[in-house]
Design an enzyme around this catalytic site. Structure first.
Site, short mmCIF file in Angstrom:
data_model
loop_
_atom_site.label_atom_id
_atom_site.label_comp_id
_atom_site.label_asym_id
_atom_site.label_seq_id
_atom_site.Cartn_x
_atom_site.Cartn_y
_atom_site.Cartn_z
N HIS A 65 4.34 -2.08 2.44
CA HIS A 65 3.27 -3.04 2.10
C HIS A 65 3.70 -4.64 1.90
O HIS A 65 2.83 -5.70 1.85
CB HIS A 65 2.40 -2.55 0.94
CG HIS A 65 1.43 -1.85 1.08
ND1 HIS A 65 0.70 -2.12 2.08
CD2 HIS A 65 0.88 -0.60 0.74
CE1 HIS A 65 -0.57 -1.19 2.16
NE2 HIS A 65 -0.27 -0.44 1.29
N GLU B 121 4.79 1.84 -0.19
CA GLU B 121 4.55 0.72 -1.11
C GLU B 121 5.41 -0.60 -0.68
O GLU B 121 5.07 -1.56 -0.71
CB GLU B 121 4.78 1.17 -2.42
CG GLU B 121 3.95 2.20 -2.89
CD GLU B 121 2.40 2.02 -2.61
OE1 GLU B 121 2.04 0.95 -2.43
OE2 GLU B 121 1.87 3.17 -2.50
N1 0A1 Z 1 -2.77 0.10 -2.17
C1 0A1 Z 1 -2.36 1.46 -2.86
C2 0A1 Z 1 -3.51 2.28 -3.36
C3 0A1 Z 1 -4.33 1.90 -4.40
C4 0A1 Z 1 -5.66 1.79 -4.08
C5 0A1 Z 1 -6.50 1.46 -5.23
C6 0A1 Z 1 -6.07 1.48 -6.36
O1 0A1 Z 1 -6.69 1.62 -7.59
C7 0A1 Z 1 -8.17 1.69 -7.36
C8 0A1 Z 1 -4.53 1.87 -6.84
C9 0A1 Z 1 -3.83 2.06 -5.58
C10 0A1 Z 1 -1.65 1.97 -1.70
O2 0A1 Z 1 -2.20 2.09 -0.55
O3 0A1 Z 1 -0.51 2.32 -1.98
ZN ZN Z 2 -1.27 1.66 0.76
#
Ligand code: 0A1
Ligand code: ZN
Length: 880
Positions: free
Chosen positions: A307, A304
């Site tokens: 990101h 995280e």
């Molecule tokens: N982007 C986040 C993961 C994530 C994806 C979708 C979500 O709700 C539908 C929630 C979190 C990651 O890659 O950690």
């Molecule tokens: Zn991610």
């Protein structure tokens, strides 16, 4: 949200947005019976859009519209259209302010998308399309705006009010209410918006960046979790330092916050400056978290955090580009984990996940490229292909370019695209431009679905000393994709002599000193490589370190595998040789009569392993794990689950009987050494010990039973306590199992995360998790249908890990799953759709199973009012 014929969205239909939003001003009035959201958007026509007279189109979902104004004047009937899933304003000027007021009901939001409540606190989840459940907005990642957010709530119930960026204002309001205003200076897509309001304790720390800026680090958790924050906070600081050292990436805001919530659909979310985590992916203490959980937490915190650059500063143009941020970020977090622990073990874990689950996905009805060309519901595309295969694709680029060029490429990518929403192609182009390499053919990894099969055959000519390797690649057809082109595959290999020494790899015609390992670059359907100067027939060690996400076929003999298992200098391939041997032995027993004997050399091989004092203990611990049932099923043509289960159990029993004394010595030799530590060595010791205990209890060893009970009672950490519990639960000592389960629950009943472990230990055990017992778990007072972790720990664990019980030949497991999917679809479609996965592979199973799996899918298909999420998975699974 509910529709019978969901639309398919195509990448080929991408158009730039007709309007851009520069500034978003939000005011949230939070109440117990709902929330009022005042939104002011500063909008202008997009000069890059060809549609000069386009209406303004804002997405919406489950919103009650209270008012709309344009430049301060309320819009009347005819001047806008509320279509339910969109707000359309047909005629707007070049530049304007739009004010929209909506009413939402977070307290009734069970989908956990948008704004919802979890254990009394307000929180959000906006990726991928949750922001439209908060207010009307152009909810697409290529619309990036600066957000200012004012939150108002009752001060005693919600003393903590958080959003993205920096706090810029706060104060008291009437009726015991207060407000805080946050401003995020970085333009971002709406999916990165976050809000939290609750009665939370704050844990503080600081980090000084490479340029000397002091960053406030804060974790917000419920008071009962205050003691479980230290590990994540330290992991965060390690991640921040690592990203500076390895990628030159410094954190940008003055404050970085992490919040833990119990009800969360996924693992965690990288919202700008305000990461929100599933409690199970961030909270840990020695008494309540296993080694695996600590490692998972470290990896997710890093993921995280990483990101912030790979995802937030540079984001995705559209959701087809999801792997742009996810594949790259998983690659980054896996490099980080490798650096923090044992690189070989990390590689083994990544390859295991890929080969067991991603290969299965790639061979099933939901197979899709790393950059999909179409989807119905984007939530269904947070897949192993996007994440793990996407990371493998980036890893291959890294290995093709080398460390230095890859870093140049990533620097160029961040510099060129900072503040933009871009595509996977932009990423590859930056890598090309920085390194001068042509990745033209390599791009097929993004476009073609399916796992390439690399088949290798060889010939040795004694008279000339030439060893000839013929390497062929083929890529299987997948739904909607046939006749694929050969891909660019980096294929690492070495050759071993009979004495176990690596042999030089001198290609015909080459001069100079030959390397002992090399990476062949496959680009055609077939290659023939000639190595010269070999005085003996070598044993090939292929696809070292799992250099590409492919299946390798080569007719290794058991003799050769035994040899590689003890001699391959590549740790990954040493482990892999052991896996291949075990797979071969188990497969030869599938469906064989009971009298069929187990390969005796397997026992000798495992004995040598256990007695090898030179072998890295972390690798030994991995080598002692037999291939899982899931992996054996993935490898089978027409899987007969009961026969596979039986064959694996037999081999396990045979090994445990034959190695009883060595296992006992391993158990005693790896007793705890003082304080609990999380070093790779200490983790390996615990793993070895718990594996030995599990094997011994599997064969009903009385002495091991006493040791297990002792370990269960006296453990000073969850890895050992759970290791003992798991061993007892999976043994035939029924009474001891029951007692241990009761004692465990009694001790930890007030800790939801440990209760989840307790559920899943039972649900994944063929002894404790037969269907009637699973139903009892669902009736347990601690079970909660609204909490995704609880659902996963019972229903998910049963269907994905308790394969013999789930695939009961009477079909009851499938019927059960169908029933639970239908039930969940009404409250949480994302979770329901994920639970369907085990049924989607129905074609892979022997006819007795597949017929019943298919009818369970049909039962789900026929439910009235199916969500788009479940509709897509079920219809694609049943399609011809
Ligand atoms: N982007 C986040 C993961 C994530 C994806 C979708 C979500 O709700 C539908 C929630 C979190 C990651 O890659 O950690
Ligand atoms: Zn991610």
């Amino acid at each position: 949200m509910r529709t019978n014929q969901p639309q398919t969205i195509y990448l080929s239909e991408y158009k730039v947005p007709a309007y851009l939003v520069d500034q978003v001003d939000l005011r949230f009035e939070l109440f117990e019976d709902g929330a009022r959201v005042h939104s002011t958007l500063t909008v202008r026509r997009n000069p890059d859009s060809a549609e000069s007279a386009a209406p303004l189109f804002l997405h919406g979902d489950s919103l009650q519209l209270e008012s709309v104004s344009l430049n301060g004047s309320p819009l009347g009937t005819g001047e806008f259209e509320d279509r339910g899933d969109a707000l359309v304003v047909p005629s707007v000027p070049e530049e304007f302010e739009l004010q929209v007021v909506t009413w939402i009901e977070p307290q009734n939001n069970t989908r956990l998308e948008g704004l919802y409540k979890s254990s009394g606190m307000f929180c959000t989840q906006c990726e991928a399309e949750g922001f439209r459940c908060i207010t009307f907005y152009p909810d697409r990642p290529d619309v990036m705006a600066c957000f200012r957010t004012r939150i108002e709530a009752d001060k005693s119930a919600y003393p903590v009010l958080l959003s993205n960026g920096n706090p810029v204002d706060n104060g008291e309001l009437e009726n015991g209410r207060h407000f805080v205003t946050w401003e995020d200076p970085f333009p971002k897509p709406a999916y990165l918006f976050a809000l939290v309001a609750g009665d939370l304790v704050e844990k503080k720390d600081t980090f000084t960046t490479c340029s000397g800026r002091n960053i406030d680090l804060r974790m917000y958790v419920e008071p009962r979790n205050a003691k479980k924050c230290d590990f994540a906070m330290d992991a965060l600081k390690r991640s921040m330092r690592w990203d500076e050292d390895v990628y030159g990436r410094e954190y940008d805001l003055d404050i970085f916050m992490i919040v833990a919530v119990d009800d969360f659909n996924m693992g965690a979310m990288e919202n700008k400056g305000l990461n929100i985590f599933n409690s199970s992916c961030v909270l840990a203490s020695q008494e309540t978290a296993t080694d695996a959980a600590f490692q998972r937490i470290e990896a997710i915190v890093a993921h995280e955090y990483f990101h912030n650059w790979s995802g937030n500063r540079v984001t995705c143009r559209d959701w087809f580009q999801l792997s742009l941020k996810e594949g790259f970020t998983v690659f980054r977090d896996s490099q980080f984990s490798a650096d923090m622990g044992s690189p070989t073990v990390k590689r083994i874990e990544d390859a295991t996940l890929l080969r067991t689950a991603q290969f299965a996905e790639d061979a099933g009805p939901m197979a899709h490229p790393v950059r999909p060309a179409s989807y119905m519901e984007i939530s269904n595309f947070y897949t192993l292909t996007i994440y793990e295969k996407g990371a493998e694709v980036v890893r291959m680029i890294h290995n093709l370019l080398g460390d230095e060029m890859f870093r140049k490429g990533s620097d160029l990518y961040f510099q060129r695209h900072d503040g933009q929403a871009v595509t996977t192609d932009d990423f590859v182009r930056a890598m090309e431009d920085a390194s001068g390499r042509d990745l033209g053919q390599f791009r097929l990894w993004y476009e073609q679905a399916g796992t390439p099969v690399v088949s290798v055959s060889d010939e040795y000519d004694e008279s000339s000393g030439i060893y000839r390797l013929t390497v062929r690649q083929s890529i299987p057809d997948t739904p909607g994709q046939t006749g694929k082109k050969p891909q660019h595959i980096p294929f690492a290999l070495g050759l071993l002599g009979a004495d176990g020494q690596p042999l030089p790899l001198k290609l015909s015609g080459e001069s100079g000193e030959a390397p002992l390992e090399r990476v062949l670059e496959l680009s055609q359907e077939e290659h023939c490589f000639e190595f010269e100067g070999l005085s003996e027939r070598p044993v090939p060690s292929l696809l070292r370190d799992f250099s590409a996400p492919v299946r390798v076929h080569y007719p290794w003999t058991r003799e050769q595998l035994l040899f590689l298992m003890s001699h391959d200098p590549d740790g990954f391939n040493r482990w892999d040789a052991g896996q291949r041997l075990a797979v071969d032995v188990i497969q030869s027993l599938v469906g064989a009569p009971e009298s069929a004997g187990v390969e005796p050399r397997l026992v000798d091989a495992y004995r040598s392993l256990l007695q090898d004092s030179e072998l890295d203990q972390a690798l030994m611990a991995k080598m002692l794990q037999l291939p899982s049932e899931a992996y054996l099923i993935e490898l089978a043509e027409q899987a007969d689950v009961a026969a596979i289960h039986q064959a694996r159990e037999n081999v396990l029993g045979y090994l445990a009987e034959g190695l009883r004394d060595e296992l006992m010595a391993c158990y005693r030799g790896n007793a705890g050494q003082g304080d609990y530590q999380l070093t790779p060595e200490a983790i390996a010791r615990r793993s070895l010990r718990n594996t030995a205990l599990g094997w011994l209890l599997h064969i009903g060893d009385q002495e091991a039973l006493a040791l297990a009970k002792e370990q269960f009672r006296g453990a000073d950490n969850m890895t050992d306590r759970l290791g003992a519990l798991r061993a007892l639960v999976n043994s035939d000592f029924a009474e001891d199992r029951t007692q241990a389960l009761e004692a465990f629950y009694k001790r930890f009943s007030d800790d939801p995360q440990v209760v989840e472990l307790w559920f899943s230990v039972q649900a994944s055990s063929d002894r404790a998790g037969q269907l009637p017992q699973i139903r009892q778990l669902l009736d347990h007072p601690a079970f909660d249908w609204k909490n995704p972790n609880k659902v996963r720990s019972v229903v998910g664990a049963f269907a994905a890990q308790n394969l013999a019980a789930f695939h009961n030949p009477d079909g009851s497991g499938y019927e059960f799953l169908a029933e639970q999917v239908c039930r969940l679809d009404d409250s949480n479609p994302q979770i329901a759709a994920r639970l369907v996965a085990p049924l989607t592979r129905w074609r892979k199973f022997a006819p007795g199973y597949s017929k019943q799996m298919k009818s369970a899918l049909e039962r789900i298909r026929d439910k009235a009012e199916l969500s788009r999420d479940v509709y897509e998975v079920v219809h694609k699974s049943l399609a011809d």
